[in-house]
Scaffold this active site. Structure first.
Site, PDB file in Angstrom:
ATOM      1  N   ASN A 157       0.836  -1.213   0.000  1.00  0.00           N
ATOM      2  CA  ASN A 157       0.000   0.000   0.000  1.00  0.00           C
ATOM      3  C   ASN A 157       0.861   1.248   0.000  1.00  0.00           C
ATOM      4  O   ASN A 157       2.038   1.207   0.373  1.00  0.00           O
ATOM      5  CB  ASN A 157      -0.858   0.083   1.285  1.00  0.00           C
ATOM      6  CG  ASN A 157      -1.876  -1.032   1.384  1.00  0.00           C
ATOM      7  OD1 ASN A 157      -2.354  -1.542   0.382  1.00  0.00           O
ATOM      8  ND2 ASN A 157      -2.214  -1.396   2.603  1.00  0.00           N
ATOM      9  N   GLY A 177       1.547  -1.304   3.753  1.00  0.00           N
ATOM     10  CA  GLY A 177       1.016  -2.636   3.428  1.00  0.00           C
ATOM     11  C   GLY A 177       1.771  -3.668   4.242  1.00  0.00           C
ATOM     12  O   GLY A 177       3.001  -3.582   4.372  1.00  0.00           O
ATOM     13  N   LYS A 178       1.038  -4.630   4.796  1.00  0.00           N
ATOM     14  CA  LYS A 178       1.704  -5.584   5.699  1.00  0.00           C
ATOM     15  C   LYS A 178       2.757  -6.411   4.970  1.00  0.00           C
ATOM     16  O   LYS A 178       3.803  -6.729   5.540  1.00  0.00           O
ATOM     17  CB  LYS A 178       0.664  -6.476   6.370  1.00  0.00           C
ATOM     18  CG  LYS A 178      -0.282  -5.647   7.240  1.00  0.00           C
ATOM     19  CD  LYS A 178      -1.143  -6.461   8.127  1.00  0.00           C
ATOM     20  CE  LYS A 178      -2.323  -5.653   8.667  1.00  0.00           C
ATOM     21  NZ  LYS A 178      -1.965  -4.340   9.226  1.00  0.00           N
ATOM     22  N   GLY A 179       2.494  -6.759   3.709  1.00  0.00           N
ATOM     23  CA  GLY A 179       3.484  -7.525   2.942  1.00  0.00           C
ATOM     24  C   GLY A 179       4.709  -6.677   2.645  1.00  0.00           C
ATOM     25  O   GLY A 179       5.847  -7.094   2.905  1.00  0.00           O
ATOM     26  N   THR A 227       1.951 -11.540  19.286  1.00  0.00           N
ATOM     27  CA  THR A 227       2.600 -10.238  19.455  1.00  0.00           C
ATOM     28  C   THR A 227       1.782  -9.411  20.453  1.00  0.00           C
ATOM     29  O   THR A 227       0.561  -9.324  20.352  1.00  0.00           O
ATOM     30  CB  THR A 227       2.735  -9.501  18.101  1.00  0.00           C
ATOM     31  OG1 THR A 227       1.455  -9.427  17.478  1.00  0.00           O
ATOM     32  CG2 THR A 227       3.676 -10.235  17.168  1.00  0.00           C
ATOM     33  N   GLY A 286       2.511  -6.063  21.526  1.00  0.00           N
ATOM     34  CA  GLY A 286       2.845  -4.636  21.518  1.00  0.00           C
ATOM     35  C   GLY A 286       4.046  -4.355  22.408  1.00  0.00           C
ATOM     36  O   GLY A 286       5.063  -5.052  22.353  1.00  0.00           O
ATOM     37  N   GLY A 330       4.116  -4.536  14.110  1.00  0.00           N
ATOM     38  CA  GLY A 330       3.827  -5.971  13.953  1.00  0.00           C
ATOM     39  C   GLY A 330       4.435  -6.520  12.664  1.00  0.00           C
ATOM     40  O   GLY A 330       4.955  -7.640  12.633  1.00  0.00           O
ATOM     41  N   ASP A 331       4.381  -5.728  11.606  1.00  0.00           N
ATOM     42  CA  ASP A 331       4.955  -6.164  10.326  1.00  0.00           C
ATOM     43  C   ASP A 331       6.470  -6.307  10.464  1.00  0.00           C
ATOM     44  O   ASP A 331       7.086  -7.223   9.899  1.00  0.00           O
ATOM     45  CB  ASP A 331       4.649  -5.151   9.220  1.00  0.00           C
ATOM     46  CG  ASP A 331       3.169  -4.814   9.147  1.00  0.00           C
ATOM     47  OD1 ASP A 331       2.348  -5.644   9.581  1.00  0.00           O
ATOM     48  OD2 ASP A 331       2.837  -3.710   8.676  1.00  0.00           O
ATOM     49  N   GLY A 371       5.967   6.892  10.140  1.00  0.00           N
ATOM     50  CA  GLY A 371       5.939   6.034   8.951  1.00  0.00           C
ATOM     51  C   GLY A 371       6.276   4.616   9.323  1.00  0.00           C
ATOM     52  O   GLY A 371       7.123   4.374  10.205  1.00  0.00           O
TER      53      GLY A 371
HETATM   54  O1  RIB Z   1       0.403  -2.870   9.545  1.00  0.00           O
HETATM   55  C1  RIB Z   1       0.483  -1.548   9.093  1.00  0.00           C
HETATM   56  C2  RIB Z   1       0.000  -1.463   7.682  1.00  0.00           C
HETATM   57  O2  RIB Z   1      -1.383  -1.800   7.660  1.00  0.00           O
HETATM   58  C3  RIB Z   1       0.065  -0.085   7.082  1.00  0.00           C
HETATM   59  O3  RIB Z   1       1.297   0.164   6.452  1.00  0.00           O
HETATM   60  C4  RIB Z   1      -1.135  -0.035   6.156  1.00  0.00           C
HETATM   61  O4  RIB Z   1      -0.800   0.044   4.815  1.00  0.00           O
HETATM   62  C5  RIB Z   1      -1.937  -1.295   6.471  1.00  0.00           C
HETATM   63  O5  RIB Z   1      -1.765  -2.261   5.528  1.00  0.00           O
END
Ligand code: RIB
Length: 318
Positions: A12, A40-42, A223, A225, A256-257, A292
């Site tokens: 994203n 985006g998580k990926g 997870t 936090g 988390g990502d 960010g």
């Molecule tokens: O986990 C955070 C992400 O969730 C953000 O970057 C947003 O794009 C959503 O996908």
């Protein structure tokens, strides 16, 4: 050894407003200038893994628009292989609208766009190209369910280690749990999964993790936090890995990502689950220090330094 990681998930562009507080229903909040970040998580997990020293291939989709080309350029700049990203004519690249408050907490709404159009075939082609390559596959559920199912099934059929981040918990996910991926829910997602599996009691995170692990036959890593993570092994034994203290909490988006990307990268490099989780927690701690999702994701040296520092502090207290 460098891990080789295949990431399947959403990409994203994040449109972010930093405000004093998150809006309630029907409320308007006014913040500073609009910020634009990669998200985006990926995509976020892929970047976290690459900075943590893994060779990363990303599987997903973008639209034929400016957000799409920017997203791909950002991944390429991190050394990520994007040859398997499908271009979807007539779709917009995924975008997230995010508000971040003064404590770094967020509220996110996602317009899935091309992420919802990733096909089973897109995933199969990429997996075939990767045959014999990955040490681990990381899948998150913000893309089409067909893509998620195909990725987990193909990884399992090939005997590749598979981490499934159930963010969000989507219908159809239960069928995948029988394939025994390592799952990495947060507290809320763990509760949703245990309910879906028929656990109705209001029990502790430890009990729910052991219950879900009993169904998957694989480890569950929750997870938590700022509290770190809870690792539940296949015998139902749980271990807590505490998080260090961030110097400042500016934005928790993507923490988390970051955990998932660095955790999967360490597994891909042959580390055991607890060591991999410790690296993921350290990286996630550092990732909240700038605005960010990806800005303050750390490199290998910064992760090593934080882990060493925490070890020294523990030794000093002993
Ligand atoms: O986990 C955070 C992400 O969730 C953000 O970057 C947003 O794009 C959503 O996908």
């Amino acid at each position: 050894m460098r891990g080789r990681l295949l990431v399947v998930g959403a990409l994203n562009i994040d449109l972010v407003v930093a405000a004093n507080a998150l809006p309630g229903p029907g409320e308007t909040v006014v913040g500073d200038d609009l910020q634009r970040h990669g998200g985006g998580k990926g995509g976020n997990s892929a970047v976290a893994a690459a900075r943590a020293g893994a060779d990363v291939r990303y599987i997903g989709a973008v639209g034929n628009d400016e957000f799409g080309s920017t997203s791909l350029e950002e991944l390429r700049a991190e050394g990520i292989d994007v040859a398997d990203v499908a271009g979807k004519e007539g779709c917009a690249t995924g975008a997230a609208v995010i508000v971040v408050d003064r404590a770094g907490e967020n509220q996110i709404a996602v317009a899935a766009g091309a992420n919802a159009a990733v096909t089973a075939d897109d995933v199969r082609k990429a997996v075939e190209r990767a045959d014999g390559w990955p040490g681990c596959v990381l899948v998150s559920t913000e893309i089409s369910m067909l893509a998620v199912i195909t990725a987990v099934e193909e990884a399992t059929a090939r005997g590749w280690r598979c981490v499934l981040n159930p963010a969000p918990v989507v219908p159809g996910i239960l069928d995948l749990l029988r394939l025994a991926p390592i799952i990495t829910p947060n507290r809320g997602e763990l509760k949703d999964l245990s309910r879906l599996l028929g656990h109705t009691d209001d029990s502790s995170v430890e009990e729910m993790a052991a219950f879900v692990s009993g169904h998957t036959g694989s480890a569950v890593v929750v997870t938590l936090g700022a509290d770190g993570v809870l690792v539940c092994d296949t015998a139902g034994i749980t271990t807590k890995i505490a998080a260090g203290k961030a110097r400042q909490v500016v934005d928790t988006t993507g923490a988390g990502d970051t955990f998932n990307g660095v955790f999967a990268a360490a597994l891909a490099a042959g580390q055991d689950i607890k060591t991999a989780a410790e690296r993921g927690v350290a990286a996630a701690t550092l990732s909240v220090e700038a605005a960010g999702a990806r800005t303050s994701m750390p490199n290998v040296a910064a992760i090593d330094a934080l882990i060493a520092d925490q070890g020294a502090q523990r030794a000093g207290r002993a």
